[in-house]
Write a protein that holds these residues in place. Structure first.
Motif, PDB file in Angstrom:
ATOM      1  N   GLY A  12       7.040   6.044   2.605  1.00 49.18           N
ATOM      2  CA  GLY A  12       6.499   6.224   3.931  1.00 49.18           C
ATOM      3  C   GLY A  12       5.704   7.600   4.165  1.00 49.18           C
ATOM      4  N   ALA A  13       6.124   8.779   3.557  1.00 48.02           N
ATOM      5  CA  ALA A  13       5.317   9.986   3.631  1.00 48.02           C
ATOM      6  C   ALA A  13       3.865   9.677   3.211  1.00 48.02           C
ATOM      7  CB  ALA A  13       6.172  10.925   2.905  1.00 48.02           C
ATOM      8  N   THR A  14       3.902   8.974   1.871  1.00 38.45           N
ATOM      9  CA  THR A  14       2.310   8.636   1.502  1.00 38.45           C
ATOM     10  C   THR A  14       1.575   7.721   2.580  1.00 38.45           C
ATOM     11  OG1 THR A  14       3.220   8.730  -0.739  1.00 38.45           O
ATOM     12  CG2 THR A  14       1.112   7.593  -0.499  1.00 38.45           C
ATOM     13  N   LEU A  15       2.114   6.931   3.139  1.00 34.21           N
ATOM     14  CA  LEU A  15       1.541   6.010   4.014  1.00 34.21           C
ATOM     15  C   LEU A  15       1.196   6.567   5.433  1.00 34.21           C
ATOM     16  CD1 LEU A  15       3.264   2.487   3.743  1.00 34.21           C
ATOM     17  CD2 LEU A  15       0.967   3.466   3.047  1.00 34.21           C
ATOM     18  N   VAL A  16       2.133   7.659   5.856  1.00 28.29           N
ATOM     19  CA  VAL A  16       1.694   8.458   6.905  1.00 28.29           C
ATOM     20  C   VAL A  16       0.848   9.397   6.694  1.00 28.29           C
ATOM     21  CG1 VAL A  16       2.677  10.055   8.383  1.00 28.29           C
ATOM     22  CG2 VAL A  16       4.107   8.323   8.214  1.00 28.29           C
ATOM     23  N   ALA A  17       0.672  10.114   5.406  1.00 31.41           N
ATOM     24  CA  ALA A  17      -0.571  11.056   5.028  1.00 31.41           C
ATOM     25  C   ALA A  17      -1.677  10.522   4.963  1.00 31.41           C
ATOM     26  CB  ALA A  17      -0.180  11.756   3.607  1.00 31.41           C
ATOM     27  N   LEU A  18      -1.607   9.110   4.733  1.00 29.95           N
ATOM     28  CA  LEU A  18      -3.067   8.231   4.449  1.00 29.95           C
ATOM     29  C   LEU A  18      -3.533   8.049   5.844  1.00 29.95           C
ATOM     30  CD1 LEU A  18      -2.599   5.786   1.534  1.00 29.95           C
ATOM     31  CD2 LEU A  18      -4.167   7.615   1.715  1.00 29.95           C
ATOM     32  N   ALA A  19      -2.716   7.540   7.084  1.00 32.41           N
ATOM     33  CA  ALA A  19      -3.054   7.138   7.998  1.00 32.41           C
ATOM     34  C   ALA A  19      -3.403   8.377   8.986  1.00 32.41           C
ATOM     35  CB  ALA A  19      -1.727   6.650   8.930  1.00 32.41           C
TER      36      ALA A  19
END
Length: 53
Positions: free
Chosen positions: A18-25
């Protein structure tokens, strides 16, 4: 593997993803930078899981 361990594992892996995807977004420069934020999320979730016990 009992249900509590499986739940704890899903919590920490979900926090990482989740944190990885949020950072990418949000606009992380690259995947490595995004995964660094994923590690921070993983660490925070791990502390939560360990303190909860």
């Amino acid at each position: 593997m009992n249900a509590h361990r499986r739940t704890d594992l899903l919590i920490v892996l979900g926090a990482f993803a989740g944190a990885t995807l949020v950072a990418l977004a949000v606009g992380a420069t690259n995947l490595g930078t995004a995964m660094t934020f994923g590690q921070l999320g993983f660490a925070a979730a791990l502390v939560l899981v360990l303190v909860r016990r």
